[in-house]
Design an enzyme around this catalytic site. Sequence first.
Site, PDB file in Angstrom:
ATOM      1  N   GLY A   1       0.798  -1.226   0.000  1.00  0.00           N
ATOM      2  CA  GLY A   1       0.000   0.000   0.000  1.00  0.00           C
ATOM      3  C   GLY A   1       0.828   1.272   0.000  1.00  0.00           C
ATOM      4  O   GLY A   1       2.056   1.254   0.046  1.00  0.00           O
TER       5      GLY A   1
ATOM      6  N   ASP B   1       4.840  -3.863  -7.325  1.00  0.00           N
ATOM      7  CA  ASP B   1       4.109  -2.715  -6.778  1.00  0.00           C
ATOM      8  C   ASP B   1       4.649  -1.396  -7.319  1.00  0.00           C
ATOM      9  O   ASP B   1       4.066  -0.335  -7.055  1.00  0.00           O
ATOM     10  CB  ASP B   1       4.158  -2.720  -5.245  1.00  0.00           C
ATOM     11  CG  ASP B   1       5.575  -2.745  -4.703  1.00  0.00           C
ATOM     12  OD1 ASP B   1       6.265  -3.750  -4.933  1.00  0.00           O
ATOM     13  OD2 ASP B   1       5.996  -1.776  -4.044  1.00  0.00           O
ATOM     14  N   ASN B   2       5.726  -1.452  -8.094  1.00  0.00           N
ATOM     15  CA  ASN B   2       6.271  -0.256  -8.740  1.00  0.00           C
ATOM     16  C   ASN B   2       6.034  -0.275 -10.246  1.00  0.00           C
ATOM     17  O   ASN B   2       6.739   0.398 -10.993  1.00  0.00           O
ATOM     18  CB  ASN B   2       7.778  -0.138  -8.473  1.00  0.00           C
ATOM     19  CG  ASN B   2       8.089   0.146  -7.017  1.00  0.00           C
ATOM     20  OD1 ASN B   2       7.247   0.653  -6.284  1.00  0.00           O
ATOM     21  ND2 ASN B   2       9.282  -0.191  -6.587  1.00  0.00           N
TER      22      ASN B   2
ATOM     23  N   ARG C   1       3.495  14.357  -6.961  1.00  0.00           N
ATOM     24  CA  ARG C   1       3.615  13.706  -8.262  1.00  0.00           C
ATOM     25  C   ARG C   1       2.236  13.596  -8.900  1.00  0.00           C
ATOM     26  O   ARG C   1       1.216  13.551  -8.204  1.00  0.00           O
ATOM     27  CB  ARG C   1       4.322  12.362  -8.149  1.00  0.00           C
ATOM     28  CG  ARG C   1       3.794  11.412  -7.121  1.00  0.00           C
ATOM     29  CD  ARG C   1       4.737  10.219  -7.003  1.00  0.00           C
ATOM     30  NE  ARG C   1       4.216   9.185  -6.131  1.00  0.00           N
ATOM     31  CZ  ARG C   1       4.870   8.068  -5.836  1.00  0.00           C
ATOM     32  NH1 ARG C   1       6.066   7.856  -6.347  1.00  0.00           N
ATOM     33  NH2 ARG C   1       4.336   7.161  -5.044  1.00  0.00           N
TER      34      ARG C   1
ATOM     35  N   ASP D   1       7.723   5.695  -9.252  1.00  0.00           N
ATOM     36  CA  ASP D   1       8.530   5.449  -8.053  1.00  0.00           C
ATOM     37  C   ASP D   1      10.022   5.560  -8.334  1.00  0.00           C
ATOM     38  O   ASP D   1      10.708   4.564  -8.521  1.00  0.00           O
ATOM     39  CB  ASP D   1       8.193   4.085  -7.427  1.00  0.00           C
ATOM     40  CG  ASP D   1       6.874   4.109  -6.683  1.00  0.00           C
ATOM     41  OD1 ASP D   1       6.510   5.172  -6.171  1.00  0.00           O
ATOM     42  OD2 ASP D   1       6.204   3.067  -6.618  1.00  0.00           O
TER      43      ASP D   1
ATOM     44  N   LYS E   1       4.022  12.720  -1.849  1.00  0.00           N
ATOM     45  CA  LYS E   1       4.929  11.682  -1.359  1.00  0.00           C
ATOM     46  C   LYS E   1       5.759  12.266  -0.222  1.00  0.00           C
ATOM     47  O   LYS E   1       6.491  13.237  -0.411  1.00  0.00           O
ATOM     48  CB  LYS E   1       5.843  11.184  -2.472  1.00  0.00           C
ATOM     49  CG  LYS E   1       6.715  10.012  -2.054  1.00  0.00           C
ATOM     50  CD  LYS E   1       7.454   9.421  -3.242  1.00  0.00           C
ATOM     51  CE  LYS E   1       8.277   8.215  -2.837  1.00  0.00           C
ATOM     52  NZ  LYS E   1       8.978   7.619  -4.009  1.00  0.00           N
TER      53      LYS E   1
ATOM     54  N   GLY F   1       2.502   3.693   1.606  1.00  0.00           N
ATOM     55  CA  GLY F   1       3.037   3.874   2.949  1.00  0.00           C
ATOM     56  C   GLY F   1       3.369   5.308   3.300  1.00  0.00           C
ATOM     57  O   GLY F   1       3.403   5.673   4.475  1.00  0.00           O
TER      58      GLY F   1
ATOM     59  N   ASP G   1       7.686   6.379   9.199  1.00  0.00           N
ATOM     60  CA  ASP G   1       7.095   7.662   9.590  1.00  0.00           C
ATOM     61  C   ASP G   1       6.320   8.338   8.468  1.00  0.00           C
ATOM     62  O   ASP G   1       5.712   9.391   8.679  1.00  0.00           O
ATOM     63  CB  ASP G   1       8.177   8.607  10.128  1.00  0.00           C
ATOM     64  CG  ASP G   1       9.276   8.913   9.111  1.00  0.00           C
ATOM     65  OD1 ASP G   1       9.098   8.582   7.919  1.00  0.00           O
ATOM     66  OD2 ASP G   1      10.308   9.472   9.515  1.00  0.00           O
ATOM     67  N   GLY G   2       6.344   7.763   7.272  1.00  0.00           N
ATOM     68  CA  GLY G   2       5.596   8.344   6.164  1.00  0.00           C
ATOM     69  C   GLY G   2       6.205   9.597   5.579  1.00  0.00           C
ATOM     70  O   GLY G   2       5.593  10.252   4.735  1.00  0.00           O
TER      71      GLY G   2
END
Length: 518
Positions: free
Chosen positions: A100, A270-271, A193, A280, A123, A102, A135-136
């Site tokens: 997901g 996932d990319n 983005r 990404d 992002k 993140g 921590d995102g």
Amino acid sequence: MTHLQFDNRLRAELPGDPEEGPRRREVLAAWSAVQPTPVAAPTLLAYSADVAQRLGLRAEDLASPRFAEVFGGNALYPGMQPWAVNYGGHQFGHWAGQLGDGRAISLGEAIGVDGGRYELQLKGAGPTPYSRGADGRAVLRSSIREFLCSEAMHYLGVPTTRALSLVGTGDAVVRDMFYDGHPRREPGAIVCRVAPSFIRFGNFELPAARGDVDLLRQWVDFTLARDFPDLPGSGEDRIASWLGQVCERTAVMVAHWMRVGFVHGVMNTDNMSILGLTIDYGPYGWVDDYDPDWTPNTTDAQGRRYRFGTQPQVAYWNLGRLAQALSPLFGDAAPLQAGLDQFRDTYLACDRRDTAAKLGLAECQDEDLHLIDDLRALMREAEMDMTLTFRGLVDLSPQQPDASVLREAFYDETKRAAQAPALGAWLQRYAARCLQDGASDAVRASRMRAANPRYVLRNYLAQQAIDQAEQGDLSGVHALLEVMQRPYDDQPRRESFAAKRPDWARDRAGCSMLSCSS
């Protein structure tokens, strides 16, 4: 006040997580509502004028403190409804389960002045349910790299997500750059983005792996309706046609990577974008001295799964995982295999097209594939710069082929001398092929300049801009952004941006190898 209009179809049409907020958890829905976490002092550091124009943003919008507040995560424009998307993926060949967004939070799906869809995604805007203990946040160095590369790839003609803005947060972020037990505080930043869709292969893999065929079908139906509305047919036939399109777009994207010498570095499923966009930008890099086994990613240094030369094969493997995820919707695997076959057919066609263009030929004959392969072998043996070699050949006279046009491309004088006879022989073969082609020198040079960039975002150039920016000087970022908007042109007084990697950068962190730390 901006005039952005949003319709946010993903939130409206796909099932959402009943719980809101960033608490880490397993999510059985398609997305989760989550707000960006405010930062101390959002400051606009750079922006793409082209992306802003497409969105209908005016100069006064960009100059407004409100813009930095919104794209720094401290405020929202009317119509924005933030969310993070749930997906899984195969990482380095192994199933990783739920991943997901993140640290990516989508603000909304804006409708641009051209009527197109532009999903705006921050992002580094703070934790989400998918942050997995992180921590995102994002640091300035990785954010500069993503911002610049998104735009550089667009102007190179490579399918890519774009970047609207780079905002400094005023907060420090702690990162261990090489995972070696030496964390340090770094300035934080947020990139906005932009893409028509951020849907990935992993959005289909996760429900398939969980046996949730209903959610899988919802993802497929939504993607077809929103992102591929013109596909004809219905049922299995339409889904098979869609997979074929995804395979074709992915082949075109990877062929462009190989043409310009780009190495993604983390080709996990996932990319991988369902639209065939480069997505990404982490530990990516450009090939300097030609080496098909090179990877910029320290995490991949031992296995080299994602090295430059294997990117087409990895893309095909990833598409196989997508086809496998879609298989519960099919009674027979034959249509899925037919879609996968379209990848190979498209990639081979693109490779022939690019071979002809890079060599300045009207068409690619079978022997031309051997000709360019022999050049690549020479570049590897002689340690020649890929970008400078192909660009240098533009100036070769087929009537009097002279290796001096490649003098700037060598990294090692001993290797140059050792390979000089072989290179001379190759240049004679190439010159004869150019004469056989029959085009004038001007026509050949024009073809080559359109296919072989003069300027690429070499890691050392990005690192120099990062070093300046961390000291508060954004001039390097702005200069790189300007130069990379015209990568195929000879730009007077910008020659330094076309120079090969200097000796000091060969082994320096950020210039040769990078980690996923960001």
